[in-house]
Design a protein around this motif. Structure first.
Motif: not given
Length: 283
Positions: A28-29, A218-221, A256-262
């Protein structure tokens, strides 16, 4: 001189349920980086084997390091490495260490200090061992060699809010500067800490979980009470204005999703911009 971006969509160093999302985050980045200035490292699809090292997915992680070093070998500009998880930073620091003159310090901005070894790690995930490997301790092929490693006395931690007993022991034993989130809000305090370790040039690692979860989804921790985006951007701009930037890495984006990445990308691109505006360190 403009920056070059080395995108390393590694996920094998992470241990959360969203580990594979780190590859999506790197992609995404990448989509918002200039294609002509971007190199993409081919990360193995397979998880990999530990091979009796105590590091989960070791075989794939070692291949990622070798491929990342090969990609960086052709970069003469300021290299900004985009993970993936924090494993991408090992080769980036090795490249910075070899590529310039004068004492190199590492500013490690992360909710976790990542200072375990395979023997002390409760999980075996390399993400929790990366900075210790950068200091020269850890599994062969992942820990930096004597001519690359960063001595613990030239490490400055910032924003760590989850520190295990072994990590605390290592910090205390070596007198590593560990700055709180509040201290990160004062760039002069961070600059003073880097000056105190004798830095003539600096490598900056940003694990995005140094941010408060309210700033980035979008953080795993995710850990509460992190720094906010404007403060982090101001800190990075102040650091690169004071010290030659020898290299940088951004890691830990797990949308979590492409929309969330945006939704998260504007904040991340501000961080990229703060780092890529720095002049190249003198070689």
């Amino acid at each position: 001189m403009p920056a070059r971006f080395v995108v390393v969509p590694v996920w094998q160093g992470a241990g959360s349920a969203r580990a594979m999302s780190h590859a999506d985050g790197a992609a995404a980045i990448q989509g918002d980086l200039p294609a002509s200035a971007t190199i993409i490292v081919d990360v193995p699809v397979e998880a990999g084997e530990a091979l009796d090292t105590g590091v989960r997915r070791y075989s794939s992680l070692r291949r990622v390091r070798e491929r990342t070093e090969a990609a960086l070998a052709g970069v003469d500009e300021l290299a900004i490495t985009i993970g993936g998880d924090c494993a991408a930073t090992v080769a980036a620091v090795a490249h910075a260490s070899r590529s310039g003159a004068g004492p190199l310090a590492v500013l490690w901005l992360d909710a976790h200090p990542d200072l375990h070894t395979p023997e002390t790690s409760p999980s075996g995930n390399f993400g929790g061992m990366v900075l210790r490997a950068i200091s020269g301790e850890g599994a062969p092929g992942l820990a930096l060699d004597a001519d690359e490693r960063i001595e613990p006395g030239r490490i400055v931690l910032g924003g760590a809010r989850s520190i295990d007993d072994e990590e605390r022991r290592f910090i205390d034993e070596h007198g590593i500067a560990a700055l709180t989130v509040s201290e990160l809000g004062d760039p002069d305090t961070v600059i003073a800490a880097l000056e105190a370790v004798g830095a003539s040039r600096v490598f900056v690692h940003v694990d995005l979980d140094v941010l408060d979860p309210s700033a980035l989804a979008g953080l795993s921790y995710p850990l509460p009470f992190g720094i906010d985006t404007p403060e982090l951007v101001a800190l990075l701009r102040a650091v690169v204005a004071r010290f030659p930037l020898a290299g940088a890495a951004i890691a830990g984006f797990a949308p979590g999703s492409p929309a969330a990445a945006g939704d998260d990308l504007p904040a991340i691109l501000r961080i990229v911009g703060a780092l890529s505006s720095a002049p190249q360190a003198a070689g």
